[in-house]
Design a protein around this motif. Sequence first.
Motif, PDB file in Angstrom:
ATOM      1  N   ILE A   1     -25.306  39.186 -56.579  1.00  0.00           N
ATOM      2  CA  ILE A   1     -26.377  40.261 -57.475  1.00  0.00           C
ATOM      3  C   ILE A   1     -27.185  40.525 -56.423  1.00  0.00           C
ATOM      4  N   ASP A   2     -27.682  41.756 -55.941  1.00  0.00           N
ATOM      5  CA  ASP A   2     -28.573  42.051 -55.173  1.00  0.00           C
ATOM      6  C   ASP A   2     -28.504  41.353 -53.955  1.00  0.00           C
ATOM      7  N   GLY A   3     -27.493  40.842 -53.452  1.00  0.00           N
ATOM      8  CA  GLY A   3     -27.271  40.067 -52.196  1.00  0.00           C
ATOM      9  C   GLY A   3     -27.430  38.500 -52.295  1.00  0.00           C
ATOM     10  N   GLN A   4     -27.678  38.149 -53.633  1.00  0.00           N
ATOM     11  CA  GLN A   4     -27.749  36.817 -53.798  1.00  0.00           C
ATOM     12  C   GLN A   4     -26.620  36.140 -54.433  1.00  0.00           C
ATOM     13  N   VAL A   5     -25.773  35.173 -53.727  1.00  0.00           N
ATOM     14  CA  VAL A   5     -24.580  34.512 -54.263  1.00  0.00           C
ATOM     15  C   VAL A   5     -24.883  33.561 -55.268  1.00  0.00           C
ATOM     16  N   HIS A   6     -24.308  33.506 -56.218  1.00  0.00           N
ATOM     17  CA  HIS A   6     -24.474  32.291 -57.408  1.00  0.00           C
ATOM     18  C   HIS A   6     -22.976  32.000 -57.535  1.00  0.00           C
ATOM     19  N   VAL A   7     -22.645  30.553 -57.599  1.00  0.00           N
ATOM     20  CA  VAL A   7     -21.330  30.080 -58.146  1.00  0.00           C
ATOM     21  C   VAL A   7     -21.690  29.846 -59.430  1.00  0.00           C
ATOM     22  N   LEU A   8     -20.789  30.296 -60.457  1.00  0.00           N
ATOM     23  CA  LEU A   8     -20.868  30.004 -61.763  1.00  0.00           C
ATOM     24  C   LEU A   8     -19.490  29.037 -62.180  1.00  0.00           C
ATOM     25  N   HIS A   9     -19.683  27.927 -63.086  1.00  0.00           N
ATOM     26  CA  HIS A   9     -18.696  27.319 -63.394  1.00  0.00           C
ATOM     27  C   HIS A   9     -18.573  27.461 -64.864  1.00  0.00           C
ATOM     28  N   SER A  10     -17.492  26.791 -65.593  1.00  0.00           N
ATOM     29  CA  SER A  10     -17.292  26.817 -67.203  1.00  0.00           C
ATOM     30  C   SER A  10     -18.505  26.594 -67.756  1.00  0.00           C
ATOM     31  N   GLY A  11     -18.917  27.639 -68.673  1.00  0.00           N
ATOM     32  CA  GLY A  11     -19.996  27.149 -69.618  1.00  0.00           C
ATOM     33  C   GLY A  11     -21.313  28.152 -69.045  1.00  0.00           C
ATOM     34  N   ASP A  12     -21.261  28.279 -67.674  1.00  0.00           N
ATOM     35  CA  ASP A  12     -22.458  29.160 -67.064  1.00  0.00           C
ATOM     36  C   ASP A  12     -22.400  30.805 -67.607  1.00  0.00           C
ATOM     37  N   GLY A  13     -23.403  31.250 -67.696  1.00  0.00           N
ATOM     38  CA  GLY A  13     -23.598  32.651 -68.164  1.00  0.00           C
ATOM     39  C   GLY A  13     -24.482  33.524 -67.239  1.00  0.00           C
ATOM     40  N   TYR A  14     -24.400  34.770 -67.288  1.00  0.00           N
ATOM     41  CA  TYR A  14     -25.183  35.836 -66.603  1.00  0.00           C
ATOM     42  C   TYR A  14     -25.419  36.946 -67.296  1.00  0.00           C
ATOM     43  N   TYR A  15     -26.598  37.391 -67.199  1.00  0.00           N
ATOM     44  CA  TYR A  15     -27.393  38.705 -67.870  1.00  0.00           C
ATOM     45  C   TYR A  15     -28.154  39.215 -66.689  1.00  0.00           C
TER      46      TYR A  15
END
Length: 165
Positions: free
Chosen positions: A137-151
């Motif tokens: 998102i906007d150049g920032q990398v996030h690693v999401l695993h089972s149960g993680d959410g985003y908005y």
Amino acid sequence: MRLKMVRERYGLSQRELAKKAGVTNSTISLIEQNRVSPSVSSLKKLLEGIPMTLGEFFTFDEPVQALPRYIYRPHQQPDLGQNGLRLLLLGVGIADRQMRMLRELYAPGADTGPESIRHDEGEECGFVVRGTIELTIDGQVHVLHSGDGYYFPSTLPHRFRNIGI
């Protein structure tokens, strides 16, 4: 085939759509003949020339619901994705929708394309049911695993990629 149907209903020639979308005439022709399959971001760029959203494009010929409908079975969720990416739209046929909810399924290694996606307005939200997703998102990398959410505001450039199961 769908692009041709939509283009013709809007009264656009291949040349006119190509000019509005900033692509070649031959690109439109190849897509309409199903000889080339555009990425999600490329299709969004094409649709800006109409103008139309991805959801509207894939549900263009669906009738608007006369009575309220609250349940959408799997066979009632059109797939907007391709190339190992399934984007299943919930709420097809709702007039004047304010939110678009997708059930996204990424095959191992699948992504939304090499370029970041950006929308003119709106927000995106979701959660990871299973696996590992890399969300930029906007150049920032996030690693999401089972149960993680985003908005996040969908006006920010973003990209999804399945990096594991």
